[in-house]
Design an enzyme around this catalytic site. Structure first.
Site, PDB file in Angstrom:
ATOM      1  N   GLU A 170       0.951  -1.539   0.265  1.00  0.00           N
ATOM      2  CA  GLU A 170       0.107   0.101  -0.093  1.00  0.00           C
ATOM      3  C   GLU A 170       0.862   1.345  -0.050  1.00  0.00           C
ATOM      4  O   GLU A 170       1.109   1.621   1.573  1.00  0.00           O
ATOM      5  CB  GLU A 170      -1.827   0.026   1.718  1.00  0.00           C
ATOM      6  CG  GLU A 170      -1.921  -1.001   1.479  1.00  0.00           C
ATOM      7  CD  GLU A 170      -2.965  -1.128   2.212  1.00  0.00           C
ATOM      8  OE1 GLU A 170      -2.850  -0.237   3.184  1.00  0.00           O
ATOM      9  OE2 GLU A 170      -3.744  -1.765   2.529  1.00  0.00           O
ATOM     10  N   GLU A 360      -5.141  -8.404   0.272  1.00  0.00           N
ATOM     11  CA  GLU A 360      -5.320  -8.241   2.051  1.00  0.00           C
ATOM     12  C   GLU A 360      -7.735  -7.824   1.871  1.00  0.00           C
ATOM     13  O   GLU A 360      -7.539  -7.449   1.136  1.00  0.00           O
ATOM     14  CB  GLU A 360      -5.350  -7.038   2.584  1.00  0.00           C
ATOM     15  CG  GLU A 360      -3.384  -7.273   3.199  1.00  0.00           C
ATOM     16  CD  GLU A 360      -3.212  -6.277   4.077  1.00  0.00           C
ATOM     17  OE1 GLU A 360      -2.156  -5.900   4.047  1.00  0.00           O
ATOM     18  OE2 GLU A 360      -4.176  -5.142   4.158  1.00  0.00           O
TER      19      GLU A 360
END
Length: 449
Positions: A170, A360
Site C-alpha cells: 500500500e 488483504e
C-alpha cells in the site's frame, strides 16, 4: 452459516492465505540487534497512538512463530504472507547486516515450508529504519539505492526458498498518511515534499520487481495497492469532480505509472511538480514494471463531497455515520454489499494488466471471549460476502489468483493500537493466549470440507 460456495468453485490453483506485517506481530523490537524503525519512534510520541500503546511485545510472533503458522494450517490455509522488518536485518538501514535478523526469517521460512504453508514475503510494509528517516526517508532520492541494496540482500539470501514476493504494501498509505497528513509514521505534514515521496516510492516499487526478477529464477512477483470504489455524494458537478480527484489519489496514483501510463496529473495537478523538480531522465520508463500479479487490498467504499478545506483534493469523505449507514466496523468503515466486486471490476479494466489477487481483506469488530470462545458472526458474514463477490468477479471474467485474509492474529493496528481486532485468531495481549474465533473455524470447514 451457509455459504452456498465451495472451495472448488474458485479453481484448483486458487491461493488461500492470511496476511500479516512484521511490526504489527513480531514484538522483540529491541532484541537480537534489531534497529529502530519509524514506527518505534512514532509510537513514542504523545498522542500518536490513540490508545497510548506500543508494539514492544505485539503478538510475540518472534518467539511464537511456529505455533502461529500451525494455527494458519489448522484453519485450512495453504499460504502465509508476512513481511520482513528492514531494521531487523539492517539496523541502520544500510551497511552492517544483522545476521541474527536474517536467521530469524530463515527459521520462519523453513517453518512455513515444513508445515506446508507457502511463504509469501512482503519486502516493505511501512517500517522504514529510523536511521534512514533521519537522512530524509522517502523524500530523499537516495532511498532508491538504500532500498535496492536491502532488496538485493533479502532476495539473494532467501530466493532459493521463497518464490512469491510482494515489493511494497500500500504505497499510497505510507506516503499520504505518513508524509502528508501525519497520521502514520513518520508523522510528517509536508505539502512540498509529498511529490518526491510519491515518486521515490513508485520508482522503488518497479526497481524492487526488477531486482527480484534478476535474482530469483521462477519468482512470482507482485506488489499491493489499497483501493476503494469512490462515489460522489450527489450528481452535482462539484461532487463528481471531487470524487474523480479522490479516485485518482486512492486508486490510480501508483498502479498507472507501474503500467506505463504515468501519473494522473489531470485530476491531481500537484503531481506536475514531480516532472518539474524531482524526476530525472528515464524515470518514466523506470516507473513501469511488468508484475506477474497485482495485489488489491480492499476494505470499504468512499463517498465524497466537495470541500475547499482539503488542499489538493478539494473534497472529503462523507462518513458512514453522516450518511446514516448502520453496517459499520469497529474502525468506522462501511460494510457495503458490492464494494469488493466494484473495485475488482474497476481495476480489471486496465489494458495489459495480468492476474489480480486479493492481498488483504478483513474487518474489525468488537470481540468478546465467552466460555473460551469468540463468536464473531459479523466477521464471518463479512468474509462470506467478500468471497461471493470475488466469485462473481471470476464469473465476469476477472482473473483472480487468490484471497488473503487480513489477518491471522489480533495485532497492533498501527495508530489505532490494540483496540481494533481484525484477526481470525483472538490474542490476549497480556497473556498471549490464542483462541481461534468462529470465523477461523468457518474458514477451516470451508477450506477442508
Amino acid at each position: 452459516m451457509t455459504s452456498f460456495l465451495h472451495r472448488a468453485d474458485f479453481g484448483a490453483d486458487f491461493i488461500w492465505g492470511t496476511a500479516t506485517a512484521a511490526f504489527q506481530i513480531e514484538g522483540a523490537t529491541i532484541s537480537d540487534g534489531r534497529g529502530a524503525s519509524v514506527w518505534d519512534t512514532f509510537s513514542q510520541k504523545r498522542g500518536a497512538i490513540k490508545t497510548g500503546e506500543n508494539a514492544l511485545m505485539a503478538c510475540d510472533f518472534y518467539n511464537r512463530y511456529a505455533t502461529d503458522i500451525a494455527l494458519n494450517k489448522e484453519m485450512g490455509f495453504d499460504a502465509f504472507r508476512f513481511s520482513i522488518s528492514w531494521s531487523r536485518v539492517l539496523p541502520l538501514g544500510t551497511g552492517r547486516v544483522n545476521e541474527a535478523g536474517l536467521a530469524f526469517y530463515d527459521r520462519v521460512i523453513d517453518e512455513c515450508i515444513r508445515q506446508g504453508q507457502t511463504p509469501w514475503v512482503t519486502l516493505f510494509h511501512w517500517d522504514l529504519p529510523q536511521a534512514l528517516e533521519d537522512r530524509g526517508g522517502w523524500a530523499n532520492r537516495d532511498v532508491l539505492t538504500w532500498f535496492a541494496d536491502y532488496v538485493t540482500l533479502i532476495v539473494r539470501t532467501f530466493g532459493h526458498k521463497v518464490k512469491h514476493w510482494f515489493v511494497l504494501n500500500e504505497p499510497s498509505a505510507f506516503t499520504i498518511l505518513g508524509y502528508l497528513v501525519g497520521m502514520h509514521a513518520p508523522g510528517r505534514r509536508s505539502f512540498t515534499s509529498i511529490p518526491a515521496v510519491i515518486h521515490h516510492a513508485a520508482l522503488a516499487q518497479a526497481d524492487g520487481g526488477r531486482i527480484i526478477r534478476d535474482n530469483v529464477p521462477g519468482a512470482v512477483i507482485g506488489t499491493t495497492f489499497s483501493c476503494s470504489p469512490v462515489e460522489p455524494i450527489s450528481p452535482m458537478k462539484r461532487d463528481v469532480q471531487a470524487a474523480q480527484r479522490a479516485n485518482a489519489l486512492l486508486n490510480r496514483l501508483f498502479i498507472e505509472p507501474t503500467l506505463g501510463l504515468g501519473y494522473p496529473v489531470q485530476e491531481l495537478p500537484f503531481l506536475k511538480t514531480i516532472d518539474k523538480r524531482f524526476a530525472k531522465p528515464g524515470d518514466r520508463e523506470r516507473l513501469a514494471f511488468d508484475f506477474d500479479l497485482i495485489g488489491l487490498q480492499h476494505y470499504f467504499r468512499v463517498v465524497v463531497e466537495q470541500s475547499m478545506l482539503v488542499p489538493y483534493l478539494w473534497g472529503r469523505d462523507v462518513s458512514p455515520n453522516r450518511r446514516g449507514v448502520e453496517a459499520i466496523t469497529e474502525m468506522g468503515w462501511e460494510v457495503h454489499p458490492n464494494s469488493m466486486l466494484h473495485i475488482l471490476r474497476q481495476f480489471s479494466l486496465y489494458d495489459g494488466a495480468h492476474k489480480w489477487i486479493v492481498a488483504e481483506s478483513g474487518a474489525a469488530f468488537f470481540d468478546q471471549v465467552e466460555h473460551g470462545q469468540v463468536i464473531d458472526t459479523a466477521r464471518t458474514a463479512y468474509h462470506l460476502q467478500c468471497l461471493q463477490q470475488v466469485r462473481q468477479a471470476q464469473t465476469d471474467g476477472v482473473d483472480i489468483a487468490g484471497y488473503f485474509v487480513w489477518t491471522l492474529l489480533d495485532n497492533f493496528e498501527w495508530a489505532e493500537g490494540y483496540r481494533p481486532r481484525f484477526g481470525l485468531v483472538h490474542v490476549d495481549h497480556r497473556t498471549q493466549q490464542r483462541i481461534i474465533k468462529q470465523s477461523g473455524h468457518w474458514f477451516r470447514h470451508f477450506l477442508t470440507d
